[in-house]
Design an enzyme around this catalytic site. Structure first.
Site, short mmCIF file in Angstrom:
data_model
loop_
_atom_site.label_atom_id
_atom_site.label_comp_id
_atom_site.label_asym_id
_atom_site.label_seq_id
_atom_site.Cartn_x
_atom_site.Cartn_y
_atom_site.Cartn_z
N HIS A 99 -16.92 3.33 -25.69
CA HIS A 99 -17.49 4.68 -25.59
C HIS A 99 -16.61 5.46 -24.60
O HIS A 99 -17.04 5.78 -23.49
CB HIS A 99 -18.93 4.59 -25.12
N ARG A 139 -27.32 13.19 -25.42
CA ARG A 139 -26.31 13.72 -24.51
C ARG A 139 -24.94 13.86 -25.15
O ARG A 139 -24.30 14.91 -25.04
CB ARG A 139 -26.14 12.82 -23.28
N THR A 140 -24.46 12.82 -25.82
CA THR A 140 -23.09 12.88 -26.33
C THR A 140 -22.99 13.96 -27.39
O THR A 140 -22.09 14.82 -27.36
CB THR A 140 -22.67 11.50 -26.89
N LYS A 170 -24.70 7.74 -50.54
CA LYS A 170 -24.41 7.46 -51.96
C LYS A 170 -23.36 6.37 -52.09
O LYS A 170 -22.87 6.09 -53.17
CB LYS A 170 -23.88 8.72 -52.65
N ARG A 176 -19.56 8.95 -34.12
CA ARG A 176 -20.35 7.86 -33.53
C ARG A 176 -20.88 7.02 -34.67
O ARG A 176 -21.38 7.56 -35.67
CB ARG A 176 -21.51 8.40 -32.70
C1 NCD Z 1 -25.16 5.49 -24.11
C2 NCD Z 1 -24.74 5.11 -25.51
O1 NCD Z 1 -25.11 5.72 -26.50
O2 NCD Z 1 -23.99 4.13 -25.57
N1 NCD Z 1 -25.62 6.79 -23.96
C3 NCD Z 1 -24.77 7.85 -23.96
O3 NCD Z 1 -23.91 7.99 -24.80
N2 NCD Z 1 -24.91 8.74 -22.98
C4 NCD Z 1 -25.99 4.47 -23.44
C5 NCD Z 1 -27.23 3.96 -24.10
O4 NCD Z 1 -27.58 4.32 -25.21
O5 NCD Z 1 -27.90 3.15 -23.45
#
Ligand code: NCD
Length: 357
Positions: free
Chosen positions: A130, A52-53, A81, A102
């Protein structure tokens, strides 16, 4: 003007109101925005899995007419590397207008922002923060309830490792009349640094181990996945993974307008028979995530390129003992003071171990 979104502390109520009102206009008139970032480029750096993100950021950029480059598997980059994060960021910033990162390491986005000439967005740093999921959550609540105030919010599941809920509770300080019921087993309680901050900010909360007992009092039930990837002990994960399972039957006792939210992915903690209940908001939540990220990229992609302030070499790695902290691998990082106090790491917010002489 905010130039980064590394944690919810980078947000103010005024900033949110403007971002959300722009988001509402994007939802109402998407065609007006389809060329608003033409010629801009956004860099997408995913050192950890995401659906999703990652997808919603890419879709958001393309719906604004911006280009995207990046990776979703660091094995294909020079990180494999041994390149430092600082060098990768300096180079990526020189090619792009905004960076989204991320990482499994806590504080990685904070570190990235020190070396970037362009805005940095934290798309999740380990079990820490997040903030763009929080934007998604706020947009969903605002869309579904009309406003964000006077709500009893139950947060259930893995509150220890769930970065989405760490950011969510922090953001709620901006809104009036919010109280939390933190539902988890003792082993997965909200970390002490978050509880301490909630106390300092005067946020209302109580803790419980029972989901069934607390459902009737909630306006929002925010379910979370037990975060397998953050456990050091596989047996402990197996023991806790099914601790809360929300079923349609359990919703019988809930308010008729309660929202069931979840950042997704789910792993059994909401049974599929809940999906057709009108209170289930999690798939719409994912869609609002794209619109609010469009609004965020529109803010950031047009910002001027600015040389970051010079950083001096420090000794953080020697002080922080959190094995998930970015300072454990990137020894060159300067010392940063946590907003929660000088006795904490400025990257992951964990308390430094007491010095023994
Ligand atoms: C979450 C994450 O990656 O922290 N998902 C997200 O970004 N929509 C929650 C999860 O992984 O459980």
């Amino acid at each position: 003007m905010t130039r980064k979104l590394v944690s919810v502390s980078d947000m103010s109520r005024q900033w949110w109101d403007k971002l959300y009102s722009q988001c509402c206009d994007i939802i109402a008139r998407p065609e007006v925005y389809s060329d608003s970032c033409r010629g801009k480029l956004f860099a997408s750096m995913f050192y950890e899995p995401s659906t999703r993100t990652n997808f919603s950021f890419q879709a958001a950029a393309q719906r604004l007419g911006a280009g995207v480059f990046g990776f979703s598997d660091p094995l294909g980059t020079s990180a494999s590397k041994g390149e430092t994060l600082a060098d990768t960021i300096r180079m990526t910033a020189s090619y792009s207008d905004t960076i989204v990162i991320r990482s499994p390491q806590e504080g990685a986005a904070t570190a990235a922002a020190l070396y970037s000439e362009v805005p940095v967005i934290n798309a999740g740093d380990g079990g820490h923060h997040h903030p763009t999921q929080t934007l998604t959550d706020l947009a969903t609540i605002a869309q579904k309830r009309g406003k964000i105030e006077h709500l009893r919010i139950g947060i259930c599941g893995d509150l220890k490792h769930g970065r989405t809920v760490h950011s969510l509770v922090d953001a709620m300080r901006m809104f009036e009349g919010i109280s939390f019921c933190l539902i988890s087993p003792k082993e997965l309680r909200m970390p002490e640094y978050i509880l301490e901050k909630m106390g300092t900010q005067g946020q209302q909360f109580d803790e419980s181990e029972s989901l069934a007992d607390r459902i009737p009092e909630l306006d929002i039930l925010y379910m979370t996945r037990v975060q397998r990837e953050r456990f050091h002990d596989a047996a402990e994960y197996r023991r806790l993974k099914d601790v809360y399972i929300l079923t349609k039957k359990m919703l019988e006792g809930a308010k008729p307008d309660m929202l069931v939210m979840h950042p997704l992915p789910r792993y059994g903690e909401i049974t599929t028979d809940v999906d057709t209940d009108p209170r289930a908001a999690y798939f719409e939540q994912a869609r609002y995530g794209m619109f609010i990220r469009m609004s965020l990229l529109l803010e950031f992609l047009h910002q001027p390129r600015l040389a970051p302030a010079p950083v001096s070499a420090g000794q953080t790695a020697k002080e922080c003992s959190n094995p998930a902290c970015i300072t454990q691998s990137d020894f060159y990082l300067p010392k940063l003071v946590s907003e929660l106090g000088a006795d904490r790491c400025g990257y992951c917010d964990k308390k430094f171990p007491k010095m023994t002489i």
